[in-house]
Design an enzyme around this catalytic site. Structure first.
Site, PDB file in Angstrom:
ATOM      1  N   ARG A  40      12.799 -16.367 -30.283  1.00 52.48           N
ATOM      2  CA  ARG A  40      12.748 -14.915 -30.456  1.00 52.48           C
ATOM      3  C   ARG A  40      12.738 -14.226 -29.105  1.00 52.48           C
ATOM      4  O   ARG A  40      12.560 -14.854 -28.062  1.00 52.48           O
ATOM      5  CB  ARG A  40      11.485 -14.528 -31.236  1.00 52.48           C
ATOM      6  CG  ARG A  40      10.207 -14.913 -30.535  1.00 52.48           C
ATOM      7  CD  ARG A  40       8.977 -14.266 -31.134  1.00 52.48           C
ATOM      8  NE  ARG A  40       7.746 -14.828 -30.601  1.00 52.48           N
ATOM      9  CZ  ARG A  40       7.215 -14.557 -29.429  1.00 52.48           C
ATOM     10  NH1 ARG A  40       7.825 -13.715 -28.617  1.00 52.48           N
ATOM     11  NH2 ARG A  40       6.088 -15.120 -29.033  1.00 52.48           N
ATOM     12  N   ARG A  97       7.617 -12.117 -25.260  1.00 55.19           N
ATOM     13  CA  ARG A  97       6.908 -13.053 -24.398  1.00 55.19           C
ATOM     14  C   ARG A  97       5.872 -13.825 -25.209  1.00 55.19           C
ATOM     15  O   ARG A  97       6.039 -14.024 -26.393  1.00 55.19           O
ATOM     16  CB  ARG A  97       6.302 -12.295 -23.216  1.00 55.19           C
ATOM     17  CG  ARG A  97       7.399 -11.764 -22.284  1.00 55.19           C
ATOM     18  CD  ARG A  97       6.855 -10.972 -21.131  1.00 55.19           C
ATOM     19  NE  ARG A  97       7.904 -10.748 -20.130  1.00 55.19           N
ATOM     20  CZ  ARG A  97       7.766  -9.929 -19.108  1.00 55.19           C
ATOM     21  NH1 ARG A  97       6.667  -9.246 -18.925  1.00 55.19           N
ATOM     22  NH2 ARG A  97       8.769  -9.783 -18.251  1.00 55.19           N
ATOM     23  N   ILE A  98       4.804 -14.257 -24.561  1.00 52.25           N
ATOM     24  CA  ILE A  98       3.843 -15.122 -25.224  1.00 52.25           C
ATOM     25  C   ILE A  98       2.866 -14.315 -26.073  1.00 52.25           C
ATOM     26  O   ILE A  98       2.506 -13.181 -25.734  1.00 52.25           O
ATOM     27  CB  ILE A  98       3.070 -15.976 -24.197  1.00 52.25           C
ATOM     28  CG1 ILE A  98       2.317 -17.115 -24.899  1.00 52.25           C
ATOM     29  CG2 ILE A  98       2.135 -15.118 -23.347  1.00 52.25           C
ATOM     30  CD1 ILE A  98       1.817 -18.183 -23.934  1.00 52.25           C
ATOM     31  N   THR A  99       2.452 -14.913 -27.190  1.00 49.78           N
ATOM     32  CA  THR A  99       1.434 -14.294 -28.020  1.00 49.78           C
ATOM     33  C   THR A  99       0.666 -15.383 -28.758  1.00 49.78           C
ATOM     34  O   THR A  99       0.978 -16.567 -28.643  1.00 49.78           O
ATOM     35  CB  THR A  99       2.042 -13.282 -29.014  1.00 49.78           C
ATOM     36  OG1 THR A  99       0.976 -12.489 -29.577  1.00 49.78           O
ATOM     37  CG2 THR A  99       2.799 -13.987 -30.135  1.00 49.78           C
ATOM     38  N   HIS A 102      -0.988 -16.560 -32.573  1.00 49.25           N
ATOM     39  CA  HIS A 102      -1.068 -16.390 -34.016  1.00 49.25           C
ATOM     40  C   HIS A 102      -2.230 -17.225 -34.531  1.00 49.25           C
ATOM     41  O   HIS A 102      -2.533 -18.283 -33.972  1.00 49.25           O
ATOM     42  CB  HIS A 102       0.212 -16.851 -34.711  1.00 49.25           C
ATOM     43  CG  HIS A 102       1.428 -16.065 -34.351  1.00 49.25           C
ATOM     44  ND1 HIS A 102       1.482 -14.693 -34.444  1.00 49.25           N
ATOM     45  CD2 HIS A 102       2.644 -16.455 -33.886  1.00 49.25           C
ATOM     46  CE1 HIS A 102       2.682 -14.275 -34.069  1.00 49.25           C
ATOM     47  NE2 HIS A 102       3.396 -15.316 -33.716  1.00 49.25           N
ATOM     48  N   ILE A 107       5.582  -7.301 -32.161  1.00 44.87           N
ATOM     49  CA  ILE A 107       6.911  -7.506 -32.746  1.00 44.87           C
ATOM     50  C   ILE A 107       7.752  -8.345 -31.786  1.00 44.87           C
ATOM     51  O   ILE A 107       7.759  -8.103 -30.583  1.00 44.87           O
ATOM     52  CB  ILE A 107       7.623  -6.167 -33.020  1.00 44.87           C
ATOM     53  CG1 ILE A 107       6.897  -5.392 -34.117  1.00 44.87           C
ATOM     54  CG2 ILE A 107       9.089  -6.393 -33.415  1.00 44.87           C
ATOM     55  CD1 ILE A 107       7.457  -4.007 -34.382  1.00 44.87           C
ATOM     56  N   GLY A 108       8.446  -9.329 -32.347  1.00 44.80           N
ATOM     57  CA  GLY A 108       9.409 -10.132 -31.587  1.00 44.80           C
ATOM     58  C   GLY A 108      10.462 -10.625 -32.559  1.00 44.80           C
ATOM     59  O   GLY A 108      10.117 -11.212 -33.585  1.00 44.80           O
ATOM     60  N   ALA A 124       3.382  -9.284 -36.285  1.00 42.97           N
ATOM     61  CA  ALA A 124       2.056  -9.839 -36.529  1.00 42.97           C
ATOM     62  C   ALA A 124       1.044  -8.704 -36.452  1.00 42.97           C
ATOM     63  O   ALA A 124       0.978  -8.007 -35.432  1.00 42.97           O
ATOM     64  CB  ALA A 124       1.725 -10.920 -35.512  1.00 42.97           C
ATOM     65  N   CYS A 161       1.965 -10.748 -24.680  1.00 45.51           N
ATOM     66  CA  CYS A 161       3.239 -10.027 -24.629  1.00 45.51           C
ATOM     67  C   CYS A 161       3.616  -9.616 -23.209  1.00 45.51           C
ATOM     68  O   CYS A 161       4.440  -8.721 -23.012  1.00 45.51           O
ATOM     69  CB  CYS A 161       3.224  -8.821 -25.561  1.00 45.51           C
ATOM     70  SG  CYS A 161       2.842  -9.242 -27.276  1.00 45.51           S
TER      71      CYS A 161
END
Length: 214
Positions: free
Chosen positions: A73, A76-78, A80, A144-145, A158, A174
């Site tokens: 996607r 950047r990094i996130t 979950h 959002i990604g 998310a 992000c």
């Protein structure tokens, strides 16, 4: 009447490992591309995991060796995990493709979802997701990604509902270092779970995308 399917793939206590959710996305995406199923909105909660989009830089990753799944996607990094409602709208975009418009539309939908749960979310120019005003700075409540392949979207959004925020502490979420992260529950002072929000997401998506052709 909505013209897309909704798949609730797993909400607590039935958490979905990220790899399983990603495989489910790919199967549904292939079916939508082939015209074998309508647009589909997948809703779920993941087991705790870091995922890194294509723009993630080395310094944004966890410094303690925590595993990260690199995904296809944007963004950047996130993080979950439990307490966070994740949505994957696997929708065919109209021609000509306008990916930024798709992201902005998702933001507006999520703002309406948050309003139904007592939050005043807003968009920030140059930054994706949905934001609220915190005590000291802006705080992101929904990320959002997305990716578009063969005219059909993947990945999505998310919403932080009642998750703990510790997972965001070891990364630069992000890629944004000058803002915070919050949840619906922390911001409103009452417990709001992903199960509480899922029905609102379905309703608002149905209203927003009612005119989208299958």
């Amino acid at each position: 009447m909505s013209v897309f399917d909704v798949v609730q793939a797993g909400l607590a206590p039935h958490l979905v490992p990220y790899g399983e959710g990603w495989a489910l996305q790919r199967r549904i995406h292939a079916d939508v591309v082939a015209g074998e199923r309508p647009d589909t909105l997948v809703l779920l909660e993941h087991e705790a995991v870091y995922t890194a989009g294509k723009r993630t830089e080395a310094h944004e990753r966890p410094r303690d060796g925590t595993p990260v799944i690199d995904v296809d996607r944007g963004g950047r990094i996130t993080w979950h995990g439990p307490g966070q409602l994740v949505g994957y709208p696997i929708f065919r975009l109209p021609e000509p493709l306008a990916v930024v418009d798709h992201v902005r539309r998702l933001e507006r939908v999520l703002i309406e979802v948050l309003a139904a749960h007592g939050m005043d979310g807003y968009q920030v120019e140059g930054r994706s997701g949905v934001w609220v005003r915190g005590v000291r700075h802006e705080e992101k409540v929904a990320a959002i990604g997305v990716r578009v392949a063969q005219g059909v979207t993947m990945h999505g959004f998310a919403i932080n509902c009642d998750n703990v925020l510790d997972g965001f502490g070891g990364i630069i979420p992000c890629g944004i270092a000058d803002a915070g992260v919050t949840t619906i529950s922390a911001h409103t002072g009452r417990i709001v779970s992903p199960a509480d929000v899922a029905g609102t997401v379905e309703r608002v998506f149905a209203d927003e995308y009612a005119e989208v052709s299958a």
